[in-house]
Design an enzyme around this catalytic site. Structure first.
Site, mmCIF file in Angstrom:
data_model
loop_
_atom_site.group_PDB
_atom_site.id
_atom_site.type_symbol
_atom_site.label_atom_id
_atom_site.label_comp_id
_atom_site.label_asym_id
_atom_site.label_seq_id
_atom_site.Cartn_x
_atom_site.Cartn_y
_atom_site.Cartn_z
ATOM 1 N N LYS A 157 0.845 -1.202 0.000
ATOM 2 C CA LYS A 157 0.000 0.000 0.000
ATOM 3 C C LYS A 157 0.883 1.256 0.000
ATOM 4 O O LYS A 157 2.064 1.134 0.314
ATOM 5 C CB LYS A 157 -0.937 -0.030 1.201
ATOM 6 C CG LYS A 157 -0.210 0.056 2.521
ATOM 7 C CD LYS A 157 -1.153 0.300 3.635
ATOM 8 C CE LYS A 157 -0.321 0.872 4.707
ATOM 9 N NZ LYS A 157 -0.672 1.089 5.942
ATOM 10 N N HIS A 249 -6.486 -2.278 6.980
ATOM 11 C CA HIS A 249 -6.449 -3.313 8.027
ATOM 12 C C HIS A 249 -7.794 -3.471 8.760
ATOM 13 O O HIS A 249 -8.291 -4.578 8.927
ATOM 14 C CB HIS A 249 -5.368 -2.989 9.060
ATOM 15 C CG HIS A 249 -4.014 -2.726 8.465
ATOM 16 N ND1 HIS A 249 -3.553 -3.417 7.378
ATOM 17 C CD2 HIS A 249 -3.015 -1.875 8.805
ATOM 18 C CE1 HIS A 249 -2.333 -2.989 7.075
ATOM 19 N NE2 HIS A 249 -1.990 -2.050 7.924
HETATM 20 C C1 BG6 Z 1 1.109 -0.378 8.699
HETATM 21 C C2 BG6 Z 1 0.909 1.099 8.934
HETATM 22 O O1 BG6 Z 1 0.346 -0.793 7.610
HETATM 23 O O2 BG6 Z 1 0.716 -1.094 9.851
HETATM 24 C C3 BG6 Z 1 1.682 1.549 10.156
HETATM 25 O O3 BG6 Z 1 1.351 1.811 7.800
HETATM 26 C C4 BG6 Z 1 1.346 0.698 11.346
HETATM 27 O O4 BG6 Z 1 1.432 2.921 10.422
HETATM 28 C C5 BG6 Z 1 1.471 -0.777 11.009
HETATM 29 O O5 BG6 Z 1 2.223 1.039 12.395
HETATM 30 C C6 BG6 Z 1 0.970 -1.642 12.132
HETATM 31 O O6 BG6 Z 1 1.269 -2.973 11.856
HETATM 32 P P1 BG6 Z 1 1.719 -3.972 12.988
HETATM 33 O O7 BG6 Z 1 1.868 -5.277 12.315
HETATM 34 O O8 BG6 Z 1 2.980 -3.437 13.571
HETATM 35 O O9 BG6 Z 1 0.596 -3.950 13.979
#
Ligand code: BG6
Length: 497
Positions: A157, A249
């Site tokens: 993304k 997400h």
């Molecule tokens: C990413 C975002 O997609 O996901 C980030 O761009 C975020 O800002 C991250 O911190 C969180 O992912 P995880 O796996 O660390 O919870």
């Protein structure tokens, strides 16, 4: 999401091979797959980067990435030596110049000849979005993507900035690629508990009959992070929490919780059922956005005993920035299953705790037979699907407190992945990379999913754009977000759990 592993020879080409993602995530994940014996014997990694980097320096950097970020800890010298033989070269090349791709095609052809059988090509674009066009175009010109059976492309993304730009990107990709070649990563879908939502719902008979508006009061999805924007100020200023987290997400988690049962466990069937959910999300009218959405930006504050800066003081951030670092939404899904069941979602940086979970809050019992004195804190049942930090599921229920008088108390049945299976779950990138190599797109976002998710959040983004926040920063680091997020759910007589 494989049920069995059978890999043919693979060449993985990483564009942006000297960059952060390759170093932090991709190579540690590939190394883990190598250690677990999941990769085929004939497996090579080719790097391409705009920045020149001699092969030895590149390998040194990748080893350093494994030492720091691999879930297996520091690289074992003998294993590393063997693994490093698969890291062929990091070619320096201009992504805008077709010659970079022609010479890559030549190297891959040589490998094919040595392998004696067709080798699968996976092109991973670990690059900023600004070069995606050139890479896709030049891969096409060098005839590297013409066979959909043999070549797959992995995209990170952002998939656009809004519905219009996402649609334009999808149209562009589909000019030279088949949708079946396109793997849009949402790394949350690689997380074990996120995948487990499918197993929990559709491999057990007891939850699905109560998984609807008759028994469920509402659903909450929280993805809270303690980290701030770190070194990503430049990107984040253009994104903000709604684009960075909710559009992808959180929408994916919502779809998995709300989807109908798939007829078969196949990529297209599962993705189609998820799209059905996104299509059924009720559009938020522009004039009602303030009732359905809340935004915030972190101020300075304290987290785990440390004083942390405000968002506006972070590197590469405008000191008068209007970018939201917190976003909350209330959504409704217009279908038979979910009519009148609100879905609340929130995400933010610099929150009090780092945790991600979905909570299914059931309705209270229809009739309370016990007198009020018996149940001072009678809680309706709830199911917590915990994604981070510890992956697991909790079921909250009422139990009789031990004693000679009747008293009810709220208790939890707990399932913990680590305890149950005595093993660490794989990193999301391990699962996803292996799926790409296997050609299984179940955990990747299809063009229509991406566009439907934008359709949901576009009105919010437009309303926010039209009316700039006047109260930023509006939550201290180390808190649970702005008051407006409490108001969003309190208006319905509920609270964040
Ligand atoms: C990413 C975002 O997609 O996901 C980030 O761009 C975020 O800002 C991250 O911190 C969180 O992912 P995880 O796996 O660390 O919870």
């Amino acid at each position: 999401m494989k049920s069995e592993l059978k890999l043919s020879p693979v060449d993985l080409v990483i564009f942006g091979a000297a960059g952060d993602l390759t170093w932090r995530k991709l190579i540690p994940a590939i190394y883990a797959l190598f250690l677990s014996g999941s990769l085929p014997d004939q497996f090579s990694v080719f790097g391409v980067d705009g920045k020149p980097m001699p092969a030895d320096d590149w390998r040194k950097r990748l080893r350093n990435g494994i030492d720091q970020f691999s879930r297996y800890g520091k690289a074992d010298p003998a294993k590393w030596k063997e693994f490093a033989t698969h890291l062929i070269d990091c070619a320096s090349g201009d992504f805008e110049n077709v010659e970079t791709f022609k010479s890559l095609a030549k190297s891959l052809e040589e490998r094919d000849r040595d392998a004696g059988e067709p080798v699968q090509h996976v092109f991973y674009l670990a690059t900023p979005p600004s070069v995606v066009h050139s890479i896709v175009e030049n891969l096409g010109k060098a005839e590297l993507t013409k066979d959909p059976e043999r070549s797959r492309l992995v995209f990170e993304k952002p998939f656009g900035h809004d519905l219009e730009s996402a649609h334009a990107i999808n149209q562009f990709l589909l000019q030279s690629l088949d949708e079946s070649q396109i793997y849009r990563i949402d790394h949350f879908l690689g997380k074990e508990t996120v995948q487990n939502i499918l197993a929990f719902r559709f491999a057990n008979a007891m939850f699905e009959p109560i998984w609807d508006r008759r028994y469920i009061d509402h659903v909450q999805i929280t993805v809270a992070e303690q980290v701030g924007v770190e070194h990503r100020g430049k990107y984040y200023e253009q994104a903000g929490a709604a684009r960075d987290m909710i559009q992808n997400h959180l929408m994916q988690i919502l779809s998995l919780i709300a989807m109908e049962a798939p007829a078969a466990f196949s990529a297209d069937e599962i993705r189609a059922r998820k799209v059905d959910v996104l299509r059924a999300v009720r559009p938020i009218p522009p004039e009602d956005v303030h009732q359905h959405a809340a935004r915030g930006q972190y101020a300075t504050g304290w987290l785990e005993g440390q004083h942390v800066p405000a968002y506006r003081d972070e590197p590469d951030v405008d000191p008068a920035s209007d970018t939201e670092t917190f976003a909350a939404l209330k959504l409704s899904i217009d279908n038979w299953r979910w009519q009148d069941v609100p879905f609340y979602m929130r995400t933010g940086k610099r929150m009090a705790q780092g945790l991600s979970k979905a909570i299914i809050q059931f309705r209270p019992v229809p009739h309370r037979s016990f007198p009020a004195t018996v149940s001072l804190d009678w809680q309706p049942n709830c199911l917590e699907i915990q994604i981070q930090p510890e992956e697991g599921i909790n079921l909250c229920f009422q139990a009789k407190q031990p004693g000679v008088v009747m008293r009810l108390s709220s208790q939890q049945m707990q399932f913990r992945y680590r305890e149950a299976f005595k093993t660490d779950p794989p990193e999301a990138y391990e699962t996803l990379l292996l799926d790409v190599m296997l050609g299984d797109a179940t955990l990747f976002m299809r063009a229509d999913q991406v566009e439907c998710a934008w359709k949901v959040i576009d009105p919010v983004l437009e309303a926010w754009e039209a009316s700039k926040p006047t109260d930023f920063p509006n939550y201290p680091s180390g808190s649970w977000g702005p008051e407006s997020a409490e108001g969003l759910i309190a208006r319905d007589g509920r609270s964040w759990l």
